[in-house]
Design an enzyme around this catalytic site. Structure first.
Site, short mmCIF file in Angstrom:
data_model
loop_
_atom_site.label_atom_id
_atom_site.label_comp_id
_atom_site.label_asym_id
_atom_site.label_seq_id
_atom_site.Cartn_x
_atom_site.Cartn_y
_atom_site.Cartn_z
N THR A 151 0.83 -1.20 0.00
CA THR A 151 0.00 0.00 0.00
C THR A 151 0.87 1.25 0.00
O THR A 151 1.89 1.29 0.69
CB THR A 151 -0.86 0.01 1.28
OG1 THR A 151 -1.74 -1.10 1.24
CG2 THR A 151 -1.65 1.30 1.42
N ARG A 179 -12.16 -8.64 -1.46
CA ARG A 179 -11.32 -8.60 -0.24
C ARG A 179 -10.81 -7.19 0.00
O ARG A 179 -10.32 -6.53 -0.90
CB ARG A 179 -10.13 -9.54 -0.40
CG ARG A 179 -9.13 -9.54 0.78
CD ARG A 179 -8.01 -8.54 0.55
NE ARG A 179 -6.96 -8.64 1.58
CZ ARG A 179 -5.98 -7.74 1.72
NH1 ARG A 179 -5.92 -6.69 0.92
NH2 ARG A 179 -5.07 -7.89 2.66
N ASP A 182 -6.39 -3.47 5.57
CA ASP A 182 -6.40 -2.37 6.53
C ASP A 182 -6.44 -0.99 5.85
O ASP A 182 -6.78 0.00 6.51
CB ASP A 182 -5.13 -2.43 7.38
CG ASP A 182 -3.89 -2.27 6.51
OD1 ASP A 182 -3.68 -3.12 5.62
OD2 ASP A 182 -3.16 -1.27 6.68
N THR A 202 1.50 -0.47 6.02
CA THR A 202 1.52 -1.34 4.83
C THR A 202 1.98 -2.71 5.28
O THR A 202 2.76 -2.84 6.22
CB THR A 202 2.42 -0.77 3.71
OG1 THR A 202 2.48 -1.72 2.65
CG2 THR A 202 3.82 -0.47 4.20
N GLY A 203 1.44 -3.73 4.62
CA GLY A 203 1.79 -5.09 5.01
C GLY A 203 0.60 -6.00 4.80
O GLY A 203 -0.23 -5.74 3.92
N GLY A 205 -2.77 -6.90 5.42
CA GLY A 205 -3.95 -6.23 5.99
C GLY A 205 -4.72 -7.09 6.97
O GLY A 205 -5.26 -6.58 7.96
#
Lengths: 304, 304
Positions: A151, A179, A182, A202-203, A205
């Site tokens: 993200t 889907r 976060d 970011t990562g 979610g």
């Protein structure tokens, strides 16, 4: 310090530079965030955001985005949006609404069309090819398809001490249709309070939403902690707790900035980010995992 | 105290009773929450949740729901779901997934169909009539259409000290298609941590998401505050802050319970809720607005 920006991943660099140019002329943090995120959305070579983002399991690009005004706490967000060029701008428009400020699926696209936002086929030939190769590889090697989910999160501080945060993503690679992670979720993917500061994530979610750590970083900065100390105290203990309670923890990376323009980051993977202010040209740094809570471990990645 | 439940609004009463019956046999908080929320979803006379919920601006019922396991922090959520009888059960199933645990719009319905969940036309003749009358009234009197948005939020504590929270709603009356509020958003609409307690929200989702107060109530309970003190310290100051910063604040109501079965509430409107435990039959209380942070103002509403 009169203005500053920080954004997740190396891909944020050009956007941060464009945002800083706006801020240098006295423009608002909201305008800086919007132009910075648009720059990332518009670049087809970034495979996890906007145009050229990787499609879902059925080959369609679905985007999520959010915009939060740190003065009013107003939020706008979209999830599962299809066919519009700049999700961040739709999220920003929604943040001006009193009602219906978070729209999902076909209703989000309907709003964007009603408001005259630019439609765009977000799937590029290059992304389609990457997707097809990945589908074949996953099948041939019996892999988990879910790798890749970067993200862009942008934080801006303007010379009026107003702060804004924005996020935009095409989401988890090979995601199930619909889907979301976060990125559009306030508190988890982002939070901004001009009285204190802002943070963005970011990562993975699915794990980043298990506690609203962006909010928690801002809250701790509000108790007097530096952005770096707040990131350290919030992120690494939660990753350890999640491993103990859930059995595993995905990728977690955060950027934070306070309303004096100081910044900090935390990550459990190799993570690049772009940062600049009125004193420093925008540059990319690279951070390395550091779960011992001894302070961030990063260095300049490249100069531009 | 070996088990307990609390749920938002008088409509939660039968569900709380059914959940407590499960808990009395040693069943899990997850099963208690699911059966309790299903009871509300299945009842066509409740106009803000599940079957018989009021439709959006275009006459379609769209539902949001979430389920959070306080042991693992696993979350499942849907937003903008159409055509399925029990959104809470789909959310619960999603909480078992490692990836793709929050689904929106058509992708949520697709997952529910893939998994064999029961389809249902959620619009009743009665709801359609209420909607038509409201559309006419809004037009004739030039009213704001956005009144009514009661989410059911259910918290259960079982005799293993495990806690679960679930939410379900058809959302803001006359909402834009695809609009979601706080109900599926972790931290805002709900949060559960079995080591501490859980909280759930109902009210104007657009404002309830401006800070993750359900998480914040749980966090403060974790510092040793009673559920009532945590609710008081979190909710009323934020409402005042929002009025100062955003210029207005919608309806805010919260229920909270800690892992000893103690509970608390906060609200800025007249608000009913249902609560019971191993020592007390489920009963409905009515609470009155109390923004002076001097403790909750509620009394038994009726006995059953």
């Amino acid at each position: 310090m009169t203005y500053a920006m920080i954004g997740t991943w190396q891909m944020a660099l050009d956007g941060v530079a464009q945002g800083l140019q706006k801020l240098a002329t006295g423009d608002t943090s909201g305008n800086a965030v919007e132009v910075a995120v648009q720059a990332v959305e518009n670049e087809p070579h970034f495979k996890s955001v906007g145009f050229g983002g990787l499609p879902n399991a059925e080959g369609e690009v679905e985007t999520d985005a959010a915009f939060m005004d740190g003065d009013t706490l107003a939020i706008g967000a979209v999830a599962g949006l299809k066919g519009f060029a700049n999700p961040i701008s739709i999220a920003r428009r929604l943040s001006d609404e009193r009602f219906n400020n978070f729209l999902v699926g076909a209703g989000a696209s309907q709003f964007a069309a009603e408001q005259g936002f630019t439609t765009k086929n977000m799937l590029t030939a290059e992304s389609k090819q990457v997707w097809e190769e990945r589908v074949a590889e996953v099948k041939a090697k019996n892999l988990s398809p879910y790798a890749g989910h970067d993200t862009v999160g942008m934080i801006a501080l303007d010379d009026q001490r107003q702060m804004t945060v924005g996020t935009s993503t095409s989401g988890l690679f090979m995601k199930h249709p619909g889907r979301t992670g976060d990125s559009p979720l306030p508190g988890a993917g982002y939070y901004a309070d001009s009285h204190i500061g802002a943070a963005a994530a970011t990562g993975l979610g699915e794990d980043l939403m298990k506690q609203p750590l962006s909010y928690e970083i801002v809250r701790l900065m509000g108790t007097g902690l530096s952005p770096q100390a707040a990131c350290d105290q919030v992120v690494y203990p939660f990753i350890k707790e999640l491993r103990a309670r859930f059995g595993k923890a995905g990728e977690f990376s955060y950027v934070a900035m306070n309303n004096a323009g100081q910044w900090g980051i935390a990550t459990n993977v190799e993570f690049t980010f772009a940062v600049g202010d009125d004193q420093h040209q925008p540059q990319v740094y690279i951070a390395y995992p550091n779960e011992d809570v001894t302070g961030a471990n990063y260095r300049l990645h490249e100069e531009k």
